[in-house]
Design an enzyme around this catalytic site. Sequence first.
Site, mmCIF file in Angstrom:
data_model
loop_
_atom_site.group_PDB
_atom_site.id
_atom_site.type_symbol
_atom_site.label_atom_id
_atom_site.label_comp_id
_atom_site.label_asym_id
_atom_site.label_seq_id
_atom_site.Cartn_x
_atom_site.Cartn_y
_atom_site.Cartn_z
ATOM 1 C CB ILE A 23 54.146 -11.477 58.618
ATOM 2 C CG1 ILE A 23 54.188 -12.992 58.863
ATOM 3 C CG2 ILE A 23 54.129 -11.184 57.114
ATOM 4 C CD1 ILE A 23 52.982 -13.742 58.327
ATOM 5 C CD GLN A 87 50.982 -8.917 55.659
ATOM 6 O OE1 GLN A 87 50.996 -10.111 55.960
ATOM 7 N NE2 GLN A 87 50.797 -8.497 54.414
ATOM 8 C CE1 TYR A 155 43.549 -15.854 61.749
ATOM 9 C CE2 TYR A 155 43.805 -18.077 60.891
ATOM 10 C CZ TYR A 155 44.233 -16.766 60.968
ATOM 11 O OH TYR A 155 45.347 -16.371 60.255
ATOM 12 C CG ASN A 216 48.374 -28.870 71.535
ATOM 13 O OD1 ASN A 216 48.085 -29.048 72.705
ATOM 14 N ND2 ASN A 216 48.862 -27.721 71.085
#
Length: 324
Positions: A23, A87, A155, A216
């Site tokens: 990004i 970022q 996270y 997954n």
Amino acid sequence: MLYNNLEFPADSLFLVTGAAGFIGSNLCEAILKLGYKVRALDDLSTGKQKNVDMFLDNPRYEFIKGDIKDLDTCMNACKGVDYVLNQAAWGSVPRSIEMPLFYSLNNIQGTLNMLEAARQNGVKKFVYASSSSVYGDEPNLPKKEGVEGNLLSPYAVSKRCDEEWAKQYTRHYGLDTYGLRYFNVFGRRQDPDGAYAAVIPKFIKQLINGQKCRINGDGKQSRDFTYIENVIEANLKACMAPSEAAGEAFNIAYGGREYLIDIYYGLTKALGVDVEPEFGPDRPGDIKHSNADISKAKRLLGYDPQWSFERGIQAAIEWYKTNL
């Protein structure tokens, strides 16, 4: 692009942290194309040197190799800066479960260092990357700001903490902060390699190479996949947002919903291959479904994403065909 006609003061300087990443490097490219100056900061722990080298010939681009965990580095990087696009972070829900202390240091303390450096240097706007992971186990769709559930990973905790710290800096110090809750961003320069690679570039590379892809879970999980151009637009429009919108977090997505298994078979068709996937267990910490209500970003930031999933995936496929 909807950001091509945005006008900032002629001598504007943007600091992009995480500038060697997916990004961050796209933001650097867009800002340089608009004619403004970019100072790029990255420690190259997850970013790529080639994402820096491509801009070094541009006189309006400056690269600093440094770590946001170091306050002095952040202070120096923010000198003379008008707009910060923060970022820099380590991504990946599964990796955060394995490395909780590092995620706290990097994603929380690092962002706090950047907020403090921006405040002390009189930065006009501080725009930072948050994540749809902050919605946790909230089951309702679409996801709407202010209706969050229990967080499911370190996270997610780190991104939620970033939002709370940013809110404090707006409230107490007058720093205009804008949190962008990214929903599954994809596009050019996203890394297809490694155990924690995002699913779209990983699938594309494996299919191009004739390899079997692993999904997954059952493949019936859905995501609001968001093309990189929409994210660039959101960052730049946040830099022009009114102070009344500061201290808030915004969903940044297209507002769609794609199922993983449909994406997989769409990619096999687009690439002209016939390879069945194999299925594995669900990843710990992952949410089952994700879809964004983007009305708040539209109303307060003027966000108006033009890149649908279909348009974006076509552009991504073409880029990977040429650049893998």
